[in-house]
Design a protein around this motif. Sequence first.
Motif, PDB file in Angstrom:
ATOM      1  N   GLU A   1     -84.157 -69.531 -84.311  1.00  0.00           N
ATOM      2  CA  GLU A   1     -84.089 -68.595 -85.204  1.00  0.00           C
ATOM      3  C   GLU A   1     -82.910 -68.013 -85.735  1.00  0.00           C
ATOM      4  N   SER A   2     -82.053 -67.519 -85.031  1.00  0.00           N
ATOM      5  CA  SER A   2     -80.604 -67.381 -85.259  1.00  0.00           C
ATOM      6  C   SER A   2     -79.994 -68.383 -85.886  1.00  0.00           C
ATOM      7  N   LEU A   3     -79.940 -69.424 -85.285  1.00  0.00           N
ATOM      8  CA  LEU A   3     -79.216 -70.896 -85.860  1.00  0.00           C
ATOM      9  C   LEU A   3     -79.648 -70.853 -87.304  1.00  0.00           C
ATOM     10  N   SER A   4     -80.930 -70.789 -87.667  1.00  0.00           N
ATOM     11  CA  SER A   4     -81.376 -71.208 -88.942  1.00  0.00           C
ATOM     12  C   SER A   4     -80.583 -70.215 -89.845  1.00  0.00           C
ATOM     13  N   HIS A   5     -80.255 -69.002 -89.611  1.00  0.00           N
ATOM     14  CA  HIS A   5     -79.349 -68.080 -90.493  1.00  0.00           C
ATOM     15  C   HIS A   5     -78.170 -68.565 -90.498  1.00  0.00           C
ATOM     16  N   GLU A   6     -77.548 -69.095 -89.272  1.00  0.00           N
ATOM     17  CA  GLU A   6     -76.171 -69.328 -89.203  1.00  0.00           C
ATOM     18  C   GLU A   6     -75.886 -70.511 -90.231  1.00  0.00           C
ATOM     19  N   VAL A   7     -76.674 -71.446 -90.208  1.00  0.00           N
ATOM     20  CA  VAL A   7     -76.600 -72.766 -90.610  1.00  0.00           C
ATOM     21  C   VAL A   7     -77.064 -73.003 -91.951  1.00  0.00           C
ATOM     22  N   ALA A   8     -78.090 -71.914 -92.641  1.00  0.00           N
ATOM     23  CA  ALA A   8     -78.718 -72.198 -94.009  1.00  0.00           C
ATOM     24  C   ALA A   8     -77.748 -72.091 -95.027  1.00  0.00           C
ATOM     25  N   PRO A   9     -76.386 -71.471 -95.058  1.00  0.00           N
ATOM     26  CA  PRO A   9     -75.438 -71.340 -96.160  1.00  0.00           C
ATOM     27  C   PRO A   9     -74.755 -72.624 -96.342  1.00  0.00           C
ATOM     28  N   LEU A  10     -74.787 -73.550 -95.178  1.00  0.00           N
ATOM     29  CA  LEU A  10     -73.866 -74.783 -94.951  1.00  0.00           C
ATOM     30  C   LEU A  10     -75.062 -76.033 -95.459  1.00  0.00           C
ATOM     31  N   GLY A  11     -76.372 -75.827 -95.719  1.00  0.00           N
ATOM     32  CA  GLY A  11     -77.250 -76.876 -96.228  1.00  0.00           C
ATOM     33  C   GLY A  11     -77.894 -77.571 -95.253  1.00  0.00           C
ATOM     34  N   ILE A  12     -77.909 -76.814 -93.846  1.00  0.00           N
ATOM     35  CA  ILE A  12     -78.677 -77.519 -92.959  1.00  0.00           C
ATOM     36  C   ILE A  12     -79.754 -76.622 -92.512  1.00  0.00           C
ATOM     37  N   LYS A  13     -80.984 -77.260 -92.074  1.00  0.00           N
ATOM     38  CA  LYS A  13     -82.288 -76.661 -92.206  1.00  0.00           C
ATOM     39  C   LYS A  13     -82.866 -76.733 -90.625  1.00  0.00           C
ATOM     40  N   VAL A  14     -83.484 -75.742 -90.211  1.00  0.00           N
ATOM     41  CA  VAL A  14     -84.005 -75.735 -88.581  1.00  0.00           C
ATOM     42  C   VAL A  14     -85.290 -75.580 -88.581  1.00  0.00           C
ATOM     43  N   THR A  15     -86.129 -76.135 -87.863  1.00  0.00           N
ATOM     44  CA  THR A  15     -87.761 -76.136 -87.878  1.00  0.00           C
ATOM     45  C   THR A  15     -87.994 -76.007 -86.173  1.00  0.00           C
ATOM     46  N   LEU A  16     -88.574 -74.989 -85.835  1.00  0.00           N
ATOM     47  CA  LEU A  16     -89.225 -75.019 -84.725  1.00  0.00           C
ATOM     48  C   LEU A  16     -90.526 -75.540 -84.394  1.00  0.00           C
ATOM     49  N   VAL A  17     -90.777 -76.651 -83.598  1.00  0.00           N
ATOM     50  CA  VAL A  17     -92.050 -77.288 -83.472  1.00  0.00           C
ATOM     51  C   VAL A  17     -92.773 -76.524 -82.246  1.00  0.00           C
ATOM     52  N   GLU A  18     -93.948 -76.034 -82.590  1.00  0.00           N
ATOM     53  CA  GLU A  18     -94.772 -75.499 -81.466  1.00  0.00           C
ATOM     54  C   GLU A  18     -95.914 -75.970 -81.225  1.00  0.00           C
ATOM     55  N   PRO A  19     -96.055 -77.129 -80.379  1.00  0.00           N
ATOM     56  CA  PRO A  19     -97.235 -77.852 -80.204  1.00  0.00           C
ATOM     57  C   PRO A  19     -98.141 -77.233 -79.033  1.00  0.00           C
ATOM     58  N   GLY A  20     -99.278 -77.536 -79.175  1.00  0.00           N
ATOM     59  CA  GLY A  20    -100.106 -77.083 -77.972  1.00  0.00           C
ATOM     60  C   GLY A  20    -100.286 -78.433 -77.138  1.00  0.00           C
ATOM     61  N   TYR A  21    -101.342 -78.724 -76.629  1.00  0.00           N
ATOM     62  CA  TYR A  21    -101.613 -79.723 -75.712  1.00  0.00           C
ATOM     63  C   TYR A  21    -101.766 -81.212 -76.611  1.00  0.00           C
ATOM     64  N   PHE A  22    -100.754 -81.894 -76.241  1.00  0.00           N
ATOM     65  CA  PHE A  22    -100.753 -83.306 -76.794  1.00  0.00           C
ATOM     66  C   PHE A  22    -100.973 -84.447 -75.958  1.00  0.00           C
ATOM     67  N   ARG A  23    -101.660 -85.514 -75.967  1.00  0.00           N
ATOM     68  CA  ARG A  23    -101.794 -86.339 -75.018  1.00  0.00           C
ATOM     69  C   ARG A  23    -100.539 -87.258 -74.725  1.00  0.00           C
ATOM     70  N   THR A  24     -99.554 -86.615 -74.035  1.00  0.00           N
ATOM     71  CA  THR A  24     -98.436 -87.563 -73.718  1.00  0.00           C
ATOM     72  C   THR A  24     -98.316 -87.452 -72.262  1.00  0.00           C
ATOM     73  N   GLU A  25     -97.051 -88.007 -71.740  1.00  0.00           N
ATOM     74  CA  GLU A  25     -97.114 -88.017 -70.384  1.00  0.00           C
ATOM     75  C   GLU A  25     -96.380 -86.623 -69.856  1.00  0.00           C
ATOM     76  N   PHE A  26     -96.427 -85.598 -70.624  1.00  0.00           N
ATOM     77  CA  PHE A  26     -95.918 -84.256 -70.200  1.00  0.00           C
ATOM     78  C   PHE A  26     -96.291 -83.617 -68.958  1.00  0.00           C
ATOM     79  N   LEU A  27     -97.660 -83.941 -68.755  1.00  0.00           N
ATOM     80  CA  LEU A  27     -98.351 -83.398 -67.641  1.00  0.00           C
ATOM     81  C   LEU A  27     -98.366 -84.367 -66.301  1.00  0.00           C
ATOM     82  N   THR A  28     -97.880 -85.434 -66.494  1.00  0.00           N
ATOM     83  CA  THR A  28     -98.072 -86.486 -65.312  1.00  0.00           C
ATOM     84  C   THR A  28     -96.894 -86.132 -64.230  1.00  0.00           C
TER      85      THR A  28
END
Length: 277
Positions: free
Chosen positions: A159-186
Motif C-alpha cells: 500500500e505504501s509502495l502504491s503511493h510512492e510509484v503512482a506519480p511514476l505511472g506504475i500501478k500496484v495490486t495486492l491479491v488476497e486469495p482464500g484457499y485455491f487448489r494448488t500445491e500450497f498445502l502439500t
Amino acid sequence: MSKVWFITGATRGLGAELARAALAAGHTVVATGRKPEALERALGTSERLLAVPLDVTAPGQPEAAVKAALARFGRIDVLVNNAGYGLVGALEETSADELSQQFATNVLGLAAVTRAVLPTMRAQRSGHIFNMSSAAGLAGFPGASAYCASKFAVEGLSESLSHEVAPLGIKVTLVEPGYFRTEFLTDGSAVFAQKVIADYDATAGEMRRGSRAMNGNQAGDPRKLAQALLTLSAATHPPLRFNAGTDSVALLEQLLTTRREELGRWRDLSLSLAYAS
C-alpha cells in the motif's frame, strides 16, 4: 496489447498457471524459480518464454534475473511477486530461524525482486506490480501467526509502495486469495513448525490437521484466478486490493462488520485521549 510478464515462483501452482495463461493470451513471460529444469517441465519452450533461475532470498539473484529478462526482451511490463510459502504453528512453537525464513521469502524476497524491477518501470514510466498477499493478510488465524505476520507486512509494504510509484505511472495490486487448489498445502510446500506444544492442540494443532485435510479440496480454481489477473492487468484503473475467491470475500465482509462494531463500542474512550484545552 502484448506485455512482458515477470513471474516469480512459476514452477507450479498459481505461478505456473499464470505463466501458461499469459502465454496463451499472446504475452511474453519471464518465468522464474529455484530450479530451471522444473520451469521447463512445467511450461515447455517458446520464443516468448524465458526461464530464469531465481531464489528470491539469495543476494544478487533478483538483479541477475532482471538483467537476463531485459537482455532478452528489453522491458518488463508486469511483475508478479508470487514466490512464497506458509508456515504452520503457534508463535511459541515457532523458532527464531523458522520465523526469519518465513519473512526472508515472503517479505524480504518480494521486496528484493521489486527493487530490482523498479528502475526499469520508472524509466518506462509504466508498469503493474502484483503482490501476492492472502486472506491471511486480512485477519490473523491461530496456528498461522508467522504466515499472517508476513502477509500483513506485504499489505503495508504494497500500500505504501502504491503511493510512492503512482506519480511514476506504475500501478500496484495486492491479491488476497482464500484457499485455491494448488500445491500450497502439500508437504513439499507448506512448512510445519518443528516444535509442537500440547497446550496449543485445539488451536495450532487444529490448523495443522485442517491444512492437511484441506489439501486437494480447496474451492478456488487457480486457472480462473490466473485469468482474473490477466483481466486486472488490462484495466485502466485496477484495484489496490483484489479479494480472490468466495472465502476471501466473505472474510472481508465479516471483518468490516466486526471492526465497525468494535470501533463503536470503544469510540468514546478513543476520542477522550486528547489534551484538555
